[in-house]
Design a protein around this motif. Sequence first.
Motif, PDB file in Angstrom:
ATOM      1  N   THR A 148       0.810  -1.207   0.000  1.00 11.60           N
ATOM      2  CA  THR A 148       0.000   0.000   0.000  1.00 11.60           C
ATOM      3  C   THR A 148       0.847   1.263   0.000  1.00 11.60           C
ATOM      4  O   THR A 148       1.956   1.304   0.544  1.00 11.60           O
ATOM      5  CB  THR A 148      -0.948   0.032   1.214  1.00 11.60           C
ATOM      6  OG1 THR A 148      -1.754   1.216   1.165  1.00 11.60           O
ATOM      7  CG2 THR A 148      -0.168   0.040   2.514  1.00 11.60           C
ATOM      8  N   SER A 149       0.307   2.306  -0.610  1.00 10.57           N
ATOM      9  CA  SER A 149       0.972   3.609  -0.584  1.00 10.57           C
ATOM     10  C   SER A 149       0.642   4.371   0.693  1.00 10.57           C
ATOM     11  O   SER A 149       1.186   5.457   0.925  1.00 10.57           O
ATOM     12  CB  SER A 149       0.539   4.443  -1.800  1.00 10.57           C
ATOM     13  OG  SER A 149      -0.864   4.660  -1.785  1.00 10.57           O
ATOM     14  N   ARG A 154       0.965   1.342   7.100  1.00 14.30           N
ATOM     15  CA  ARG A 154       2.022   0.335   7.084  1.00 14.30           C
ATOM     16  C   ARG A 154       2.951   0.488   8.280  1.00 14.30           C
ATOM     17  O   ARG A 154       3.338  -0.501   8.915  1.00 14.30           O
ATOM     18  CB  ARG A 154       2.829   0.421   5.785  1.00 14.30           C
ATOM     19  CG  ARG A 154       3.971  -0.601   5.738  1.00 14.30           C
ATOM     20  CD  ARG A 154       4.655  -0.712   4.392  1.00 14.30           C
ATOM     21  NE  ARG A 154       5.019   0.559   3.824  1.00 14.30           N
ATOM     22  CZ  ARG A 154       4.407   1.102   2.770  1.00 14.30           C
ATOM     23  NH1 ARG A 154       3.419   0.464   2.173  1.00 14.30           N
ATOM     24  NH2 ARG A 154       4.788   2.274   2.308  1.00 14.30           N
ATOM     25  N   ALA A 155       3.319   1.729   8.615  1.00 13.31           N
ATOM     26  CA  ALA A 155       4.231   1.960   9.738  1.00 13.31           C
ATOM     27  C   ALA A 155       3.623   1.493  11.051  1.00 13.31           C
ATOM     28  O   ALA A 155       4.281   0.804  11.840  1.00 13.31           O
ATOM     29  CB  ALA A 155       4.587   3.448   9.818  1.00 13.31           C
ATOM     30  N   VAL A 156       2.368   1.843  11.297  1.00 11.57           N
ATOM     31  CA  VAL A 156       1.715   1.432  12.547  1.00 11.57           C
ATOM     32  C   VAL A 156       1.576  -0.082  12.601  1.00 11.57           C
ATOM     33  O   VAL A 156       1.825  -0.703  13.650  1.00 11.57           O
ATOM     34  CB  VAL A 156       0.333   2.116  12.675  1.00 11.57           C
ATOM     35  CG1 VAL A 156      -0.427   1.546  13.881  1.00 11.57           C
ATOM     36  CG2 VAL A 156       0.495   3.619  12.815  1.00 11.57           C
ATOM     37  N   PHE A 157       1.211  -0.697  11.486  1.00 13.42           N
ATOM     38  CA  PHE A 157       1.041  -2.153  11.441  1.00 13.42           C
ATOM     39  C   PHE A 157       2.356  -2.854  11.775  1.00 13.42           C
ATOM     40  O   PHE A 157       2.394  -3.749  12.629  1.00 13.42           O
ATOM     41  CB  PHE A 157       0.553  -2.569  10.050  1.00 13.42           C
ATOM     42  CG  PHE A 157       0.196  -4.018   9.920  1.00 13.42           C
ATOM     43  CD1 PHE A 157      -1.121  -4.429  10.045  1.00 13.42           C
ATOM     44  CD2 PHE A 157       1.163  -4.982   9.671  1.00 13.42           C
ATOM     45  CE1 PHE A 157      -1.464  -5.771   9.929  1.00 13.42           C
ATOM     46  CE2 PHE A 157       0.837  -6.317   9.550  1.00 13.42           C
ATOM     47  CZ  PHE A 157      -0.490  -6.716   9.682  1.00 13.42           C
ATOM     48  N   PHE A 158       3.434  -2.451  11.125  1.00 15.91           N
ATOM     49  CA  PHE A 158       4.727  -3.102  11.346  1.00 15.91           C
ATOM     50  C   PHE A 158       5.284  -2.799  12.732  1.00 15.91           C
ATOM     51  O   PHE A 158       5.840  -3.680  13.394  1.00 15.91           O
ATOM     52  CB  PHE A 158       5.727  -2.664  10.271  1.00 15.91           C
ATOM     53  CG  PHE A 158       5.694  -3.511   9.036  1.00 15.91           C
ATOM     54  CD1 PHE A 158       6.438  -4.674   8.953  1.00 15.91           C
ATOM     55  CD2 PHE A 158       4.910  -3.159   7.944  1.00 15.91           C
ATOM     56  CE1 PHE A 158       6.410  -5.464   7.806  1.00 15.91           C
ATOM     57  CE2 PHE A 158       4.874  -3.935   6.803  1.00 15.91           C
ATOM     58  CZ  PHE A 158       5.623  -5.093   6.738  1.00 15.91           C
ATOM     59  N   LYS A 206      13.025   1.029   3.020  1.00 15.82           N
ATOM     60  CA  LYS A 206      13.028   0.585   1.627  1.00 15.82           C
ATOM     61  C   LYS A 206      11.731   0.960   0.920  1.00 15.82           C
ATOM     62  O   LYS A 206      11.750   1.504  -0.191  1.00 15.82           O
ATOM     63  CB  LYS A 206      13.238  -0.926   1.561  1.00 15.82           C
ATOM     64  CG  LYS A 206      13.241  -1.503   0.145  1.00 15.82           C
ATOM     65  CD  LYS A 206      13.524  -2.993   0.167  1.00 15.82           C
ATOM     66  CE  LYS A 206      13.566  -3.583  -1.243  1.00 15.82           C
ATOM     67  NZ  LYS A 206      12.255  -3.527  -1.903  1.00 15.82           N
ATOM     68  N   ARG A 207      10.585   0.679   1.544  1.00 13.27           N
ATOM     69  CA  ARG A 207       9.309   0.959   0.892  1.00 13.27           C
ATOM     70  C   ARG A 207       9.079   2.462   0.726  1.00 13.27           C
ATOM     71  O   ARG A 207       8.627   2.912  -0.330  1.00 13.27           O
ATOM     72  CB  ARG A 207       8.155   0.352   1.713  1.00 13.27           C
ATOM     73  CG  ARG A 207       8.132  -1.159   1.718  1.00 13.27           C
ATOM     74  CD  ARG A 207       8.036  -1.718   0.300  1.00 13.27           C
ATOM     75  NE  ARG A 207       6.736  -1.470  -0.306  1.00 13.27           N
ATOM     76  CZ  ARG A 207       6.559  -1.187  -1.590  1.00 13.27           C
ATOM     77  NH1 ARG A 207       7.586  -1.099  -2.409  1.00 13.27           N
ATOM     78  NH2 ARG A 207       5.344  -0.992  -2.067  1.00 13.27           N
ATOM     79  N   ASN A 208       9.410   3.260   1.745  1.00 13.19           N
ATOM     80  CA  ASN A 208       9.217   4.705   1.627  1.00 13.19           C
ATOM     81  C   ASN A 208      10.152   5.306   0.586  1.00 13.19           C
ATOM     82  O   ASN A 208       9.762   6.220  -0.145  1.00 13.19           O
ATOM     83  CB  ASN A 208       9.445   5.380   2.986  1.00 13.19           C
ATOM     84  CG  ASN A 208       8.277   5.171   3.937  1.00 13.19           C
ATOM     85  OD1 ASN A 208       7.140   5.466   3.604  1.00 13.19           O
ATOM     86  ND2 ASN A 208       8.551   4.649   5.107  1.00 13.19           N
ATOM     87  N   PHE A 209      11.372   4.791   0.509  1.00 10.17           N
ATOM     88  CA  PHE A 209      12.313   5.273  -0.501  1.00 10.17           C
ATOM     89  C   PHE A 209      11.782   4.973  -1.903  1.00 10.17           C
ATOM     90  O   PHE A 209      11.872   5.814  -2.811  1.00 10.17           O
ATOM     91  CB  PHE A 209      13.679   4.617  -0.291  1.00 10.17           C
ATOM     92  CG  PHE A 209      14.715   5.056  -1.281  1.00 10.17           C
ATOM     93  CD1 PHE A 209      15.361   6.276  -1.140  1.00 10.17           C
ATOM     94  CD2 PHE A 209      15.042   4.254  -2.372  1.00 10.17           C
ATOM     95  CE1 PHE A 209      16.311   6.687  -2.067  1.00 10.17           C
ATOM     96  CE2 PHE A 209      15.995   4.654  -3.294  1.00 10.17           C
ATOM     97  CZ  PHE A 209      16.633   5.882  -3.134  1.00 10.17           C
ATOM     98  N   GLU A 210      11.231   3.774  -2.085  1.00 11.24           N
ATOM     99  CA  GLU A 210      10.702   3.396  -3.398  1.00 11.24           C
ATOM    100  C   GLU A 210       9.551   4.312  -3.813  1.00 11.24           C
ATOM    101  O   GLU A 210       9.467   4.735  -4.976  1.00 11.24           O
ATOM    102  CB  GLU A 210      10.230   1.935  -3.361  1.00 11.24           C
ATOM    103  CG  GLU A 210      11.381   0.933  -3.289  1.00 11.24           C
ATOM    104  CD  GLU A 210      10.902  -0.484  -3.057  1.00 11.24           C
ATOM    105  OE1 GLU A 210      11.702  -1.408  -3.241  1.00 11.24           O
ATOM    106  OE2 GLU A 210       9.723  -0.670  -2.670  1.00 11.24           O
TER     107      GLU A 210
END
Length: 308
Positions: A148-149, A154-158, A206-210
């Motif tokens: 997901t964008s 995503r941050a809270v989930f992880f 990695k995901r935020n950089f992408e």
Amino acid sequence: MTVIIAFLANFLVAVAKTIAAAVTGSASMIAEAAHSWADCGNEIFLLIADRQSKRSKDVRHPFGYGRSAFLWSLVAAFGLFTAGSIVSVTNGISQLSNPEPVESPLVAYIVLAIAFVLEGISFLQAWRTSRRLAKERRSSTWDYVLGTSDTTLRAVFFEDSAALIGLVIAGGSIGMHQLTGNAVWDAAGSILVGVLLGIVALVLIKRNFEFLVGTSVSPTVRDAVGRALLEAPAVNRVTYLHIEYVGPNKLFLVAEIDLTGDQTEHDVARRLRDVEREIATHERIEAVVLSLSVDDEPSLEFGPAPAL
């Protein structure tokens, strides 16, 4: 709401863990306290990201400020790595060279149990939201969260997932210290918590950089956009389609289309503009640019997909 719940839970947990770390002297509790304070700081960055990304587009930012969410989320992920992972690993290594007994382990167990409940509530909120959105897009919860964008979700989930695992590691390490009388277990728990946080931080970085530098949308999103274009009454076929994220759940769309009928240039230009305006009304479309297809260009095909 998801971030606010996570912040309140982490703040209460951080205070409790800090007190427990001071009372017990446990390396694992120190690591857990560092973890929770890092999460609190991260969630402040995530709140900033959410607010900044919702600013309206202007002349200097025709695609809006959505990408600022990826930037602030990247900063938050670096914070988790430095303030959480490195501190925990360093503390564990220090304890290995100078192990100390854990005092009043009952205090640690009580705090860990309370923390598990609070973190569990926060994680449950993030998990329910993720599962609902994943079902809407016919995806697994894990694949949705990873792809997901929505950087905040995503941050809270992880982070909440890592928090629950970290609590189990800390409790187990203190328990093994009690059973064996060997303080190495407690130090090892701190290192393991740090390694866990490092892995989570690197995934988020990695995901935020992408997303920040530009990444292609998933085949599901591409099919959904393509099908939506073809369902427009004025569109006969699509020969080119470019989609990129310009913010959380915000897309920039460029397409070449063939309009139905055979009208004059003036009428075609007006119809093309009308199609653009219709597409731009979708909540996930930040900007759209359409042009006409050339006759000899092949049509693109799109598989069945859920609604965009």
